[in-house]
Design an enzyme around this catalytic site. Structure first.
Site, PDB file in Angstrom:
ATOM      1  N   GLU A 272      -4.092  -4.714   5.807  1.00  0.00           N
ATOM      2  CA  GLU A 272      -5.188  -4.035   5.082  1.00  0.00           C
ATOM      3  C   GLU A 272      -4.684  -3.366   3.805  1.00  0.00           C
ATOM      4  O   GLU A 272      -5.074  -2.242   3.475  1.00  0.00           O
ATOM      5  CB  GLU A 272      -5.894  -3.014   5.995  1.00  0.00           C
ATOM      6  CG  GLU A 272      -6.418  -3.642   7.269  1.00  0.00           C
ATOM      7  CD  GLU A 272      -7.906  -3.395   7.492  1.00  0.00           C
ATOM      8  OE1 GLU A 272      -8.585  -2.977   6.562  1.00  0.00           O
ATOM      9  OE2 GLU A 272      -8.363  -3.668   8.614  1.00  0.00           O
TER      10      GLU A 272
HETATM   11  C1  LIG Z   1       0.213  -8.689  11.922  1.00  0.00           C
HETATM   12  C2  LIG Z   1      -0.526  -9.090  10.690  1.00  0.00           C
HETATM   13  C3  LIG Z   1      -1.896  -9.345  10.747  1.00  0.00           C
HETATM   14  C4  LIG Z   1      -2.563  -9.793   9.609  1.00  0.00           C
HETATM   15  N1  LIG Z   1      -3.878 -10.164   9.709  1.00  0.00           N
HETATM   16  C5  LIG Z   1      -4.458 -10.776   8.648  1.00  0.00           C
HETATM   17  C6  LIG Z   1      -5.771 -11.356   8.762  1.00  0.00           C
HETATM   18  O1  LIG Z   1      -6.402 -11.282   9.813  1.00  0.00           O
HETATM   19  N2  LIG Z   1      -6.284 -11.984   7.690  1.00  0.00           N
HETATM   20  C7  LIG Z   1      -5.614 -12.076   6.510  1.00  0.00           C
HETATM   21  O2  LIG Z   1      -6.121 -12.674   5.580  1.00  0.00           O
HETATM   22  N3  LIG Z   1      -4.391 -11.524   6.360  1.00  0.00           N
HETATM   23  C8  LIG Z   1      -3.800 -10.897   7.390  1.00  0.00           C
HETATM   24  N4  LIG Z   1      -2.543 -10.368   7.257  1.00  0.00           N
HETATM   25  C9  LIG Z   1      -1.870 -10.444   5.979  1.00  0.00           C
HETATM   26  C10 LIG Z   1      -1.656  -9.108   5.294  1.00  0.00           C
HETATM   27  O3  LIG Z   1      -2.822  -8.673   4.705  1.00  0.00           O
HETATM   28  C11 LIG Z   1      -0.513  -9.348   4.295  1.00  0.00           C
HETATM   29  O4  LIG Z   1       0.658  -9.407   5.069  1.00  0.00           O
HETATM   30  C12 LIG Z   1      -0.428  -8.330   3.235  1.00  0.00           C
HETATM   31  O5  LIG Z   1      -1.466  -8.495   2.331  1.00  0.00           O
HETATM   32  C13 LIG Z   1       0.906  -8.377   2.474  1.00  0.00           C
HETATM   33  O6  LIG Z   1       1.234  -9.683   2.095  1.00  0.00           O
HETATM   34  P1  LIG Z   1       2.707 -10.230   2.405  1.00  0.00           P
HETATM   35  O7  LIG Z   1       3.025  -9.948   3.817  1.00  0.00           O
HETATM   36  O8  LIG Z   1       2.756 -11.623   1.958  1.00  0.00           O
HETATM   37  O9  LIG Z   1       3.664  -9.332   1.536  1.00  0.00           O
HETATM   38  P2  LIG Z   1       3.944  -9.412  -0.096  1.00  0.00           P
HETATM   39  O10 LIG Z   1       2.650  -9.579  -0.759  1.00  0.00           O
HETATM   40  O11 LIG Z   1       4.987 -10.432  -0.258  1.00  0.00           O
HETATM   41  O12 LIG Z   1       4.479  -7.985  -0.336  1.00  0.00           O
HETATM   42  C14 LIG Z   1       5.818  -7.597  -0.046  1.00  0.00           C
HETATM   43  C15 LIG Z   1       6.020  -6.175  -0.499  1.00  0.00           C
HETATM   44  O13 LIG Z   1       5.817  -6.066  -1.922  1.00  0.00           O
HETATM   45  C16 LIG Z   1       4.929  -4.995  -2.189  1.00  0.00           C
HETATM   46  N5  LIG Z   1       4.164  -5.312  -3.397  1.00  0.00           N
HETATM   47  C17 LIG Z   1       3.550  -6.479  -3.720  1.00  0.00           C
HETATM   48  N6  LIG Z   1       2.964  -6.370  -4.923  1.00  0.00           N
HETATM   49  C18 LIG Z   1       3.206  -5.113  -5.381  1.00  0.00           C
HETATM   50  C19 LIG Z   1       2.871  -4.369  -6.547  1.00  0.00           C
HETATM   51  N7  LIG Z   1       2.153  -4.881  -7.535  1.00  0.00           N
HETATM   52  N8  LIG Z   1       3.296  -3.100  -6.651  1.00  0.00           N
HETATM   53  C20 LIG Z   1       4.024  -2.542  -5.673  1.00  0.00           C
HETATM   54  N9  LIG Z   1       4.369  -3.177  -4.550  1.00  0.00           N
HETATM   55  C21 LIG Z   1       3.965  -4.444  -4.395  1.00  0.00           C
HETATM   56  C22 LIG Z   1       4.051  -4.883  -0.961  1.00  0.00           C
HETATM   57  O14 LIG Z   1       3.518  -3.576  -0.845  1.00  0.00           O
HETATM   58  C23 LIG Z   1       5.052  -5.193   0.149  1.00  0.00           C
HETATM   59  O15 LIG Z   1       5.739  -4.022   0.456  1.00  0.00           O
HETATM   60  C24 LIG Z   1      -1.872  -9.904   8.377  1.00  0.00           C
HETATM   61  C25 LIG Z   1      -0.514  -9.587   8.319  1.00  0.00           C
HETATM   62  C26 LIG Z   1       0.156  -9.196   9.445  1.00  0.00           C
HETATM   63  C27 LIG Z   1       1.624  -8.910   9.343  1.00  0.00           C
END
Ligand SMILES: Cc1cc2nc3c(=O)[nH]c(=O)nc-3n(C[C@H](O)[C@H](O)[C@H](O)COP(=O)(O)OP(=O)(O)OC[C@H]3O[C@@H](n4cnc5c(N)ncnc54)[C@H](O)[C@@H]3O)c2cc1C
Length: 824
Positions: free
Chosen positions: A503
Site C-alpha cells: 500500500e
Molecule cells: C506481501 C505483498 C502483498 C502485495 N499485494 C499486492 C496486491 O495485492 N496487488 C498489487 O498490485 N501489489 C501488491 N503488492 C505489491 C506492492 O504494492 C509493491 O511491493 C510495492 O508497491 C513496492 O514495489 P516493489 O516491491 O517492486 O519495490 P520497488 O518499487 O522496487 O521499491 C524498492 C524501494 O525503493 C523505494 N523507492 C522507490 N521509488 C522511490 C522514490 N521515488 N523515492 C524514494 N524511495 C523510492 C521504495 O520505497 C522501496 O523502499 C504486494 C507486495 C507484497 C510484498
C-alpha cells in the site's frame, strides 16, 4: 521618549495587521496616514519626506490598481513561475487531486481550530457492528491457530475459509442491498485489528477484499449490470477477488506498467466480431491471487485501429477478469515472510475480454489511474493502520505482563530503568497508534476521503509497529526468538517488512507523498497558483499570490510572537497540562507553516528532488496530525486523569520529534540566511522541548505491568483467548497472580528488614515466613500459584530433532520450469 511610544504603537499596529491579514486597502490607508502624521507632527526635512512619498505612491498604486499590478509584476512573475516550476504529468495530477483534504489542511495552514477538531465525530460502533465484533470475529479468532496455518498448513483451514465466506467477512464494505455487511470504517478497522492480533495471515486475508480491489472499484465506478452481478457474489465469498497492479518492472512506479491491452474485434463465447481487448500481462505479489476467481487487472490500453475513437494511447484501464478465462495463468504462490496468506504472480497471454468487462464500461477506459487514486485512501487508512495498532496493543499487553513476571537478578525485569524506558515507548506509541486509527476512521465515516491523512497513518503506524515489535522482541529475549505454537510475537515480527512495503512502500510514502501531496493539496494557495500557472490565468495567479503573501506574513508575525511567549497566549480548549499541549502543537503548526513557506521560497520546484527535506517536513505534518489525534482520543475518552501519563508521553515524544525534524530542515537549507531567518521566526529562544523524562517513562511502564482498567483500555480490541493453554491468556493470568502475590512478598521483605526472618529471595523464604507468622498458609499458596504461573510463561517450545527433517523440500528437489522469474 515620545518617539519610543510612537515606534511601539507602529510596531504593534503592523504586527496586528500582519497577524489579522489586513487588506491591501487598509495597508495603503494606514501607511498613508502614518506619512501624513509624520509630515505634520514631526515636519521632517524636505528630502526624506519626498523620498518617503516617492516610494509610497508607486507601491500604493501597484497594490490598489489591479491592471497596473498585473501588467508590471504578475505577468512577468507568472512567466517565471511557469518556467521554474516542474511540469506535472497526468498521472501525477490525478494522484494529487485524489480524495479530500481534511484536518491536515488546518495543520498546514498554521492556525488549527481546536474547537473544530473536538467537534469532529468520535469513532463509534453500531450495535450490529459491536455484536459482529463480539460474535463472529471472536469465533473466528478462537478457531485460528496461527502456528498451524503458518508452519504446518501454509493456508487457512477449509473451515476457516468457509467461516469467513459464510459470515460476510469479505463483504464488509459492500452495501446491504447487495448482501454485504455495509460496516463503517471504524468497524472494519476494529475487525481487522482483532483478527490481526490473532494471526497476521488471517488478518491480511480479511483485509484485502475490503481494501482497494474489485468491490471498492465497482462501488465507485461499476455499471449497474456489473454491480448487480458481482457485488452479491463478492459479499458472500462466491467470488474471491484480487487486484493486480504490481509487476516485475512496475513496483512503486506502478503507472509505468508495461502490461498492455489492444482494442480489437474477435470471436468470443460463440459470437462473432465482439468488440473487446486483447491482453498481455505479467503481475506479481498479488494477494489472494493464487485462489482468486475474479482478477482485477490494471493495464495500458491502446487502440491502434481507432475502434473506440481518435486516441491511440488511451491510458491505464481497469478490468475484471474471471480467472478461468482462457489464457490466464494463475495459482502459483510467493512465500511472504513465512506468512500463510495467499500471494502470488499471474500472467496472461493474448487473453481476449469483451469491452464490457472494463470496470465502468467504455466510459471509463483510460481512467484507471484516477479511479485507483480516488479509491486508495479508504483502504490505506484502514487496513495496515489496524494491523499495526493490533501489534502495538498485543505487545503492550503481553510484553508488559511478561516484564512484570519475568525476574532476573531477583527483580521483575520491567523494574530495571533500561527496560522501563522501552516499555514506556511501547505503551506511548500504542496510545498514539490507537488515537490516530480512531481519529482517521471517524473521518472516513463522516464522508471524508483524506488522501494525505491516509498516507500519514499508513506510514507512521507501520513505522511505529516496527519500533514496538522490535522493542517487544528485545524485552522477551530468547522467549521471543524461539519459534513454536507458544510464541505469540515472532510471526508478527516477521510480517513487519510486508506492512512496510505494501500500500505504498514506506520510503517513497514518506519522502515523496506525504509532504509532496500535502504541500500542494493542504496549502491554502499553492494548488491555486499551480492551476493558474498551468492555465496561464493572470487574474487567478494575482489573487492566489496576494493571498499567499498575506497568509505567509501573518504566520511569520504570529510565529515570532508566540515563540517569544512560548505559546502561552495561544488559545486552548482545555486547561492545565492538556491545554499546554494544545498550545504547543498550535505553536509548532505555526512554525511548520513558516518553515514550509521559507523552504518553498528557497528551493521552489527543486524541492521535488530534495526528498530528505520533503520527508522531514512530511514527518512534521504527520507528528502534528498524530498529536491532534491523541488529544482528540483523550478528549473523546472523557479526559480521564489516569490516562495523563500516556497523553504526556505521547505529546512530549511528538513535540520533541517535531523540533528535531524542523532543525534538520533548517540545517539542510542551502541558503543559510533564509535558514537563519526561519529559525529566528520559529525558535528565537532555543529548543523548548525535551524527550519524556525517566520518571514519566516509569509511570507509563507501570501501566503496562499492572492489571487494571487503564491497561485494559489501552489494549482494548485485541483478541484475548479464554483458553488457559494459550500463551496470551497465560501471560494475563500470570500477571494477575503476580499482582496478588506482590503485597505478600512485600510483607516478607519487611520481615527480613526487621530481622524476623533471614534475608534472601522472598520467594524462597515461604516456609520461614510461615514459621515466623509473617504470612498465612493461604497467603503462601497465593505466592506459590504466582510462581507456578510464571514458570509456565517463561517456557519456550521444544521440538524433537525429527521435526526439522520432516518433508523437507530443497531447492535441488524442485523443478525449475523456466517460465518467468524463479519458480519452485
Ligand atoms: C506481501 C505483498 C502483498 C502485495 N499485494 C499486492 C496486491 O495485492 N496487488 C498489487 O498490485 N501489489 C501488491 N503488492 C505489491 C506492492 O504494492 C509493491 O511491493 C510495492 O508497491 C513496492 O514495489 P516493489 O516491491 O517492486 O519495490 P520497488 O518499487 O522496487 O521499491 C524498492 C524501494 O525503493 C523505494 N523507492 C522507490 N521509488 C522511490 C522514490 N521515488 N523515492 C524514494 N524511495 C523510492 C521504495 O520505497 C522501496 O523502499 C504486494 C507486495 C507484497 C510484498
Amino acid at each position: 521618549m515620545i518617539w519610543m511610544t510612537e515606534l511601539l504603537v507602529v510596531f504593534c499596529a503592523v504586527s496586528f495587521m500582519l497577524a489579522r491579514k489586513a487588506s491591501r486597502h487598509l495597508w495603503v490607508a494606514a501607511t498613508g496616514a502614518l506619512l501624513v502624521y509624520w509630515n505634520l507632527v514631526h515636519t521632517p526635512p524636505l528630502w526624506p519626506a519626498m523620498a518617503a512619498w516617492l516610494v509610497f505612491i508607486p507601491v500604493a498604486a501597484v497594490l490598489l490598481l489591479t491592471p497596473l499590478r498585473q501588467a508590471i509584476i504578475m505577468r512577468p512573475l507568472l512567466a517565471l513561475y511557469r518556467r521554474i516550476m516542474p511540469g506535472m504529468s497526468d498521472t501525477e495530477r490525478e494522484a494529487l487531486e485524489a480524495g479530500t483534504v481534511w484536518w491536515e489542511a488546518e495543520l498546514f495552514g498554521g492556525q488549527p481550530d481546536w474547537h473544530r477538531m473536538l467537534g469532529y465525530k468520535a469513532p463509534a460502533l453500531s450495535k450490529e457492528e459491536q455484536a459482529f465484533l463480539e460474535g463472529p470475529t471472536e469465533q473466528l479468532c478462537a478457531m485460528i491457530s496461527d502456528w498451524d496455518i503458518t508452519e504446518e498448513r501454509h493456508d487457512l483451514t477449509a473451515e476457516t475459509w468457509a467461516f469467513l465466506k459464510d459470515n460476510g467477512f469479505f463483504g464488509m464494505i459492500i452495501p446491504k442491498q447487495y448482501g454485504g455487511l455495509e460496516f463503517s470504517a471504524n468497524a472494519h478497522s476494529a475487525i481487522v485489528m482483532k483478527v490481526a492480533s490473532r494471526s497476521i495471515s488471517a488478518g491480511v486475508t480479511v483485509m484485502v477484499p475490503n481494501s482497494l480491489g474489485p468491490a471498492k472499484l465497482l462501488l465507485s465506478y461499476g455499471t449497474e449490470q456489473q454491480k448487480n452481478h458481482y457485488l452479491p457474489r463478492l459479499a458472500k465469498g462466491q467470488e474471491i477477488p484480487c487486484f493486480a497492479l504490481t509487476g516485475p518492472e512496475a513496483g512503486s512506479d506502478a503507472a509505468s506498467m508495461p502490461d498492455t491491452g489492444v482494442v480489437c474485434r474477435q470471436r468470443f463465447n460463440g459470437l462473432d466480431d465482439v468488440l473487446g481487448i486483447r491482453l498481455n500481462w505479467e503481475k506479481r505479489y498479488i494477494t489472494l491471487g493464487p485462489v482468486a476467481t475474479l482478477l482485477g487487472l490494471a493495464f495500458q490500453l491502446h487502440d491502434p485501429d481507432h475502434l473506440l475513437g481518435q486516441r491511440e494511447d488511451i491510458g491505464i484501464t481497469l478490468a475484471l477478469i474471471p480467472t478461468d478465462t482462457p489464457g490466464v495463468e494463475i495459482g502459483k504462490r510467493h512465500y511472504p515472510m513465512s506468512q500463510a496468506f495467499m500471494n502470488g504472480p499471474n500472467r496472461g497471454k493474448d487473453v481476449f475480454i469483451p469491452l464490457d468487462w472494463v470496470i465502468g464500461g467504455q466510459a471509463y477506459v483510460g481512467q484507471g489511474w484516477r479511479m485507483l487514486m480516488n479509491c486508495l485512501s479508504d483502504g490505506r487508512a484502514i487496513s495496515l493502520p489496524a494491523l499495526s495498532t493490533a501489534a502495538g496493543k498485543l505487545v503492550s499487553r503481553s510484553v508488559g505482563a511478561y516484564a512484570a513476571v519475568r525476574k532476573q537478578f531477583k527483580v521483575p525485569i520491567g523494574k530495571f530503568e533500561g527496560v522501563s524506558e522501552v516499555l514506556a515507548r511501547i505503551g506511548g506509541l500504542s496510545y498514539i497508534m490507537n488515537g490516530a486509527r480512531g481519529f482517521t476512521t471517524a473521518a472516513l465515516d463522516s464522508g471524508e476521503e483524506p488522501s494525505v491523512a491516509s498516507a500519514i497513518i499508513k506510514y507512521h503506524l507501520t513505522e511505529r509497529m516496527r519500533i514496538v515489535m522490535n522493542d517487544g522482541m528485545d524485552i522477551l529475549g530468547g522467549c521471543g526468538i524461539s519459534m513454536g505454537p507458544h510464541n505469540f510475537i515472532a510471526r508478527s515480527y516477521q510480517a513487519l517488512p510486508i506492512a512496510i512495503t505494501v500500500e505504498g512502500a514506506n520510503i517513497l510514502t514518506r519522502n515523496l507523498i506525504i509532504f509532496g501531496q500535502g504541500a500542494i493539496r493542504c496549502h491554502p494557495f499553492l494548488f491555486r497558483e499551480m492551476d493558474a500557472a498551468a492555465n496561464n490565468d493572470v487574474d487567478a495567479f494575482d489573487s492566489a499570490l496576494l493571498g499567499h503573501g498575506s497568509h505567509a506574513m501573518s504566520n511569520a508575525s504570529r510565529s515570532l510572537f508566540h515563540s517569544m511567549s512560548f505559546g502561552r497566549l495561544l488559545h486552548a480548549p482545555q486547561h492545565g497540562l492538556r491545554g499546554h499541549f494544545y498550545r504547543q502543537f498550535g505553536r509548532m503548526s505555526l512554525a511548520f507553516a513558516v518553515i514550509t513557506e521559507i523552504t518553498l521560497m528557497t528551493l521552489g520546484g527543486g524541492l521535488k528532488r530534495k526528498e530528505s527535506i520533503s520527508g522531514r517536513l512530511g514527518d512534521v505534518l504527520s507528528y502534528l496530525y498524530l498529536g491532534s489525534a491523541v488529544l482528540k482520543h483523550h478528549y473523546d475518552n472523557g479526559s480521564p486523569d489516569d490516562e495523563l501519563p500516556l497523553l504526556e508521553w505521547a505529546c512530549k515524544d511528538l513535540l520533541y520529534n517535531i523540533q528535531t525534524r524542523l532543525f534538520e530542515v533548517l540545517n539542510n537549507l542551502p541558503i543559510r540566511v533564509t535558514a537563519r531567518i526561519a529559525r529566528l521566526l520559529t525558535f528565537p529562544l532555543g529548543k523548548p522541548y525535551q524527550r519524556p523524562d525517566d520518571a514519566l517513562c516509569q509511570r507509563v511502564a507501570e501501566i503496562l505491568m499492572h492489571p487494571g482498567a487503564l491497561r485494559d483500555r489501552l489494549t482494548e480490541g485485541v483478541y484475548i483467548p479464554d483458553d488457559d493453554r494459550e500463551p496470551v491468556a497465560q501471560l494475563d493470568m500470570a500477571l494477575h497472580k503476580a499482582a496478588a502475590a506482590e503485597p505478600l512478598l512485600h510483607k516478607l521483605r519487611i520481615a527480613m528488614k526487621n530481622g524476623k526472618i533471614a534475608r534472601g529471595d522472598p520467594e524462597a523464604c515461604l516456609d520461614a515466613g510461615l514459621t515466623a507468622g509473617v504470612i498465612t498458609e493461604v497467603e503462601a499458596n497465593i505466592i506459590r500459584t504466582a510462581i507456578s504461573a510464571r514458570k509456565v510463561v517463561i517456557q519456550v517450545d521444544e521440538f524433537e530433532p525429527e521435526y526439522f527433517t520432516k518433508e523437507q523440500k530443497t531447492w535441488g528437489d524442485s523443478k525449475l520450469d523456466g517460465v518467468a522469474g524463479r519458480s519452485m
